[in-house]
Structure formats: structure tokens, C-alpha cells
Design a protein around this motif. Structure first.
Motif, mmCIF file in Angstrom:
data_model
loop_
_atom_site.group_PDB
_atom_site.id
_atom_site.type_symbol
_atom_site.label_atom_id
_atom_site.label_comp_id
_atom_site.label_asym_id
_atom_site.label_seq_id
_atom_site.Cartn_x
_atom_site.Cartn_y
_atom_site.Cartn_z
ATOM 1 N N ILE A 151 0.826 -1.205 0.000
ATOM 2 C CA ILE A 151 0.000 0.000 0.000
ATOM 3 C C ILE A 151 0.862 1.259 0.000
ATOM 4 O O ILE A 151 0.526 2.261 -0.630
ATOM 5 N N SER A 152 1.994 1.202 0.723
ATOM 6 C CA SER A 152 2.856 2.391 0.781
ATOM 7 C C SER A 152 4.010 2.318 -0.217
ATOM 8 O O SER A 152 5.005 3.019 -0.065
ATOM 9 N N GLY A 153 3.876 1.465 -1.235
ATOM 10 C CA GLY A 153 4.843 1.447 -2.325
ATOM 11 C C GLY A 153 5.997 0.492 -2.156
ATOM 12 O O GLY A 153 6.975 0.570 -2.913
ATOM 13 N N CYS A 154 5.924 -0.433 -1.205
ATOM 14 C CA CYS A 154 7.013 -1.395 -1.000
ATOM 15 C C CYS A 154 7.041 -2.429 -2.123
ATOM 16 O O CYS A 154 6.049 -2.664 -2.812
ATOM 17 N N SER A 155 8.172 -3.070 -2.256
ATOM 18 C CA SER A 155 8.329 -4.162 -3.212
ATOM 19 C C SER A 155 7.383 -5.304 -2.856
ATOM 20 O O SER A 155 7.111 -5.550 -1.676
ATOM 21 N N PRO A 156 6.887 -6.040 -3.861
ATOM 22 C CA PRO A 156 6.037 -7.203 -3.557
ATOM 23 C C PRO A 156 6.794 -8.370 -2.928
ATOM 24 O O PRO A 156 6.171 -9.347 -2.505
ATOM 25 N N GLU A 157 8.117 -8.283 -2.894
ATOM 26 C CA GLU A 157 8.915 -9.340 -2.276
ATOM 27 C C GLU A 157 9.599 -8.821 -1.024
ATOM 28 O O GLU A 157 9.983 -7.652 -0.972
ATOM 29 N N PRO A 158 9.756 -9.694 -0.010
ATOM 30 C CA PRO A 158 9.382 -11.102 -0.012
ATOM 31 C C PRO A 158 7.872 -11.297 0.009
ATOM 32 O O PRO A 158 7.156 -10.528 0.622
ATOM 33 N N ARG A 159 7.433 -12.355 -0.655
ATOM 34 C CA ARG A 159 6.019 -12.669 -0.768
ATOM 35 C C ARG A 159 5.620 -13.633 0.352
ATOM 36 O O ARG A 159 6.386 -14.525 0.709
ATOM 37 N N ILE A 160 4.435 -13.415 0.883
ATOM 38 C CA ILE A 160 3.895 -14.357 1.867
ATOM 39 C C ILE A 160 3.164 -15.477 1.129
ATOM 40 O O ILE A 160 2.246 -15.227 0.348
ATOM 41 N N VAL A 161 3.606 -16.704 1.370
ATOM 42 C CA VAL A 161 2.949 -17.893 0.819
ATOM 43 C C VAL A 161 2.401 -18.695 1.998
ATOM 44 O O VAL A 161 3.149 -19.048 2.907
ATOM 45 N N PRO A 162 1.089 -18.964 2.012
ATOM 46 C CA PRO A 162 0.504 -19.663 3.165
ATOM 47 C C PRO A 162 0.673 -21.180 3.058
ATOM 48 O O PRO A 162 0.335 -21.783 2.032
ATOM 49 N N PHE A 163 1.180 -21.786 4.109
ATOM 50 C CA PHE A 163 1.269 -23.240 4.194
ATOM 51 C C PHE A 163 0.405 -23.716 5.357
ATOM 52 O O PHE A 163 0.552 -23.228 6.474
ATOM 53 N N ARG A 164 -0.492 -24.652 5.055
ATOM 54 C CA ARG A 164 -1.370 -25.191 6.085
ATOM 55 C C ARG A 164 -0.716 -26.409 6.726
ATOM 56 O O ARG A 164 -0.144 -27.263 6.038
ATOM 57 N N GLY A 165 -0.812 -26.486 8.030
ATOM 58 C CA GLY A 165 -0.340 -27.651 8.766
ATOM 59 C C GLY A 165 -1.506 -28.319 9.453
ATOM 60 O O GLY A 165 -2.194 -27.702 10.274
#
Length: 451
Positions: free
Chosen positions: A256-270
């Protein structure tokens, strides 16, 4: 290391929120709820601990915390294993190792001060095959270098003395590993924050953070609270500075404030299994496998709970929704976001067979039970049932590497100097939350020049 780049209110004892009005011209589309010097976004353990630390350091400033759910600690903080980790696994000298060891000590001290129940039931890291013993011994040396208390190597006979139904060749005994109900810990952080004068607003889902565009008519002071935080319901909170600890949504909020999209959050279910009550005698304390460095995740383990249950697992599979705790939970946006990211594709290619095995064990209980029987041969599929699930916010870089340490960001433009995004905090964040909060508070003080 540190990486940097440029509503209903309250729960239980939480006091009602006052409706305040931001001193700026605005349209009727935005209803102002309050003004604060500093706003923390995110009501999980890291956000609450950081809010608590900041208000204790700066009692003359006003603070608010925003949480999108009705209750605090609704996601990662309330869906974890409940283990107070000791810091064995992490690279000696790393920030992750230091924060875990410090965080565990602080967690026990805090629970004692607040009369929060916990159990120091200990943990065995068990080698069940000869080839695992060199890795176990190296892990023991690593734990000693990390100053983990009370570690010792024990024999097969000593394993049976500690855990009569567990079988192994050799194990690390970590007596100061414990368990706690982290929801209680989170609630206590919130109570500390409010007792010090902080405000908690729930059901406030942030969808925009922006600079106020105009000054109140006739104002000589200019804009006292120049940052506007807006919710999906059109509500608005104005402040001087913002700290975001958004967990599963930390990447999207920072963009929202212009940051890079990385690192990306990838959800892992346990997905966990649960021992039937009549079989809980099989496990006394935490029983963990020797980590395999070829795989990105730890593997199945046995975890006693404060309520007397015993959890088994978890596996680790891609979640089809960022808050998808059930197999059928699905979000086209979240799934597309994950599978279109080159970092996830590279991680999958590097760990293809591991991933297939995790999915297979997730569908077929007998396959997961076979893994567990390596440690407790007496366990059978009749002794278990399916249990709860958690979703881990795994930060990935573009090369498919798991991001382990802090990532702080601000963004671009005028807003960048007034926002601190905590895009990733070192795991295990629940154990380390009080130590992590000190790091975040210090970073905020430096960025915002808080006095």
C-alpha cells in the motif's frame, strides 16, 4: 540479519473506545474513530507485544492497535502448537538463535509474573536411524553454542526412562522446552497495553494508509496527525506514525505504501492429528525428529497441550487461502497470488518429492501414522483422529528461499518516513515475541525519532 527498505472494540475487560474526530477536512465517506501518536496494525502476538513494549517505553505518547477480526490472536497466534522453544535449531550467532533463547527466558518470566499457567515438560529430539546420529550430535553442539540451558545427549535406555513408549537410538534432552496457551499470553499483552493507556479497536480491516491531503481550515499547527488509516468499512484513524505487524497479509499491507512485492507471503497449512484421550498416556513431553537439512520443514512431532490433549504432526502443504484452515477453504485471489510467484515455483521444484509426500500423508492417515510409528511403535490408526489446522505465513524470496530473519520496510514517497512495516519476524515468533518486540520498538524509535 536485518533487512530494511526505503467496529466493535475490545475483548473481555477491554474498555470501550471513545469516538474522536481527526482534525482535518474530510468527506462523509470516512468516519473518523480516533487519533493517536502511534498506531500498531495487527492483533497477533508480535503486534500486541510490540504495542506493549512501545507504550511502556513512551508513556507520554498515545497509542492505538487495530485488528481486523472480532478477537485478538485469531490466526497464527491462536493456531500454533503452543510450544515454548529453547533455540536449539538455529545457526549459532544468528539473530534468530539469540531472539529465541532470550524470548524463551522472557516468556517464562512473564508467565510467572502474570500467573499464566505453563508446563516445562521438556523435549526429546530423537534419532531413530543410525544415519541420523551425526546430525543429532551436530545439532547438540549447535544448541550448546546457542547457550540453550540443560541440554544433554541421552542413550536409548534413557529415552525409555523419559518416554516409556518412545523408541530411538540416541536423543537430545532439552528439559527447559515448555508449553503454554498463547491465546492467554496474547490477551495478557493486550491487558498490559490497555492498562498503560492504549486503545484496541477490533473489526478494523485496514485497506489503505495514506498521507492526509489537506490541513484543517485556519490551523496554525498544520496537520498534527498526518497519516490516515482507512478500513474496508470506510472508518478512519489518524496518527503520526504506523507500525504494521500483519502476519499473513504483511506483504499486501506493505505494498500500500509502495514497497516491493517481495518477499512474498505464501501460506502453508499444517494439519494436526490428535491422540484419543484414552491414549494420551503414550506421550509425556514433546518428541521431535532430527531435522533433515534437505527439506524445508521440520517433520511430524508429538506435542502435549495445556488442556491435556496431545497433537501429532503437522504436515506442511500449500493452503488455497491465506486463512484457509480447512481443506475446502479456497480463494482464487490467494491461490493465484501464490502459484504465479516464481519463488514458490522454485521452492516446489527443489522439494518436489517432499511436497508430494506431504500431500499424500495429508490425505491418507495411515501414511502419516507410519511416520509417527518410527518413534512410538505402539501407536495405531485407531488411536488418533483428525485435529485442528494452522496456517503459517511463510516469507519467500524470488529464488525460492525461506526468509528467516527480520525484514523491515517503509515504502516510497512522503509516507515512507512515517510507516514501519514488519514484513517478516524470525520464527518461532510466539516464543520470541517479547524479544522481537524489543527489536521492533528500537527500530520504530530510530525511524520515527520517538522521544
Amino acid at each position: 540479519m536485518l533487512l530494511r527498505s526505503g467496529s466493535s472494540c475490545v475483548l473481555g475487560v477491554l474498555s470501550p473506545c471513545r469516538l474522536l474526530y481527526c482534525s482535518r477536512s474530510r468527506t462523509a465517506a470516512h468516519r473518523s474513530l480516533s487519533t493517536s501518536d502511534v498506531v500498531i496494525v495487527g492483533g497477533g502476538l508480535v503486534g500486541l507485544a510490540s504495542a506493549r513494549e512501545l507504550i511502556l517505553r513512551h508513556p507520554t505518547l498515545s497509542f492505538s492497535l487495530l485488528e481486523k477480526e472480532k478477537t485478538l490472536a485469531s490466526h497464527q497466534s491462536g493456531h500454533n502448537s503452543g510450544v515454548i522453544h529453547s533455540g536449539i535449531y538455529y545457526t549459532p550467532g544468528s539473530l534468530k538463535a539469540k531472539l529465541c533463547v532470550q524470548g524463551a527466558a522472557l516468556c517464562y518470566e512473564y508467565c510467572d509474573q502474570k500467573a499464566i499457567p505453563y508446563k516445562q515438560c521438556g523435549k526429546l529430539i530423537v534419532a531413530v536411524e543410525q544415519e541420523e546420529i551425526p546430525r543429532l550430535q551436530a545439532l547438540y553442539e549447535r544448541g550448546l553454542q546457542n547457550n540453550v540451558r540443560g541440554l544433554k545427549l541421552i542413550s536409548a535406555k534413557e529415552i525409555r526412562d523419559r518416554e516409556p513408549y518412545c523408541r530411538g537410538l540416541m536423543a537430545i534432552d532439552s528439559p527447559y522446552t515448555g508449553i503454554v496457551n498463547y491465546r492467554q499470553v496474547a490477551q495478557s499483552y493486550a491487558e498490559d497495553f490497555q492498562a498503560a493507556g492504549g486503545s484496541v479497536l477490533t473489526e478494523f480491516e485496514v485497506n489503505n494508509i495514506d498521507m492526509v491531503k489537506e490541513s484543517p481550515s485556519g490551523s496554525k499547527e498544520g496537520i498534527k496527525y498526518p497519516v490516515a488509516i482507512r478500513s474496508s468499512k470506510g472508518e478512519e484513524v489518524c496518527c503520526k506514525y504506523v507500525v504494521t505487524c500483519a502476519g499473513l497479509y504483511s506483504d499486501r499491507l506493505s505494498e500500500i505504501s509502495g514497497c516491493s512485492p517481495e518477499p512474498r507471503i505464501v501460506p502453508f497449512r499444517g494439519d494436526y492429528l490428535v491422540l484419543k484421550p484414552e491414549k494420551c498416556y503414550l506421550v509425556k513431553g514433546n518428541i521431535y525428529p532430527v531435522p533433515n537439512p534437505q527439506f524445508p520443514f521440520l517433520g511430524v512431532h508429538f506435542t502435549p497441550r495445556m488442556d491435556g490433549n496431545v497433537w501429532l504432526g503437522p504436515n506442511a502443504i500449500l493452503a488455497f487461502k491465506r486463512e484457509g484452515y480447512r481443506l475446502c477453504d479456497f480463494s482464487a485471489t490467494d491461490l493465484l497470488d501464490s502459484v504465479s510467484f516464481r519463488g514458490l515455483r522454485k521452492l516446489v521444484l527443489k522439494n518436489l518429492w517432499f511436497g508430494i509426500g506431504e500431500m499424500y500423508r495429508g490425505f491418507f492417515l495411515s501414511a502419516q501414522v507410519r511416520q509417527l510409528q518410527r518413534f512410538i511403535p505402539d501407536l495405531s490408526i485407531a488411536d488418533i483422529r483428525r485435529g485442528p489446522s494452522g496456517v503459517r505465513a511463510q516469507a519467500l524470496d524470488g529464488n525460492g528461499n525461506l526468509v528467516d530473519d527480520f525484514v523491515f520496510d517503509g515504502g516510497i514517497g512522503a509516507i515512507a518516513s512515517r510507516v514501519l512495516h514488519v514484513r517478516n519476524a524470525p520464527s518461532p515468533a510466539a516464543t520470541s515475541s517479547l524479544a522481537i518486540a524489543k527489536m521492533i520498538a528500537t527500530e520504530a524509535e530510530q525511524r520515527f525519532e520517538l522521544i
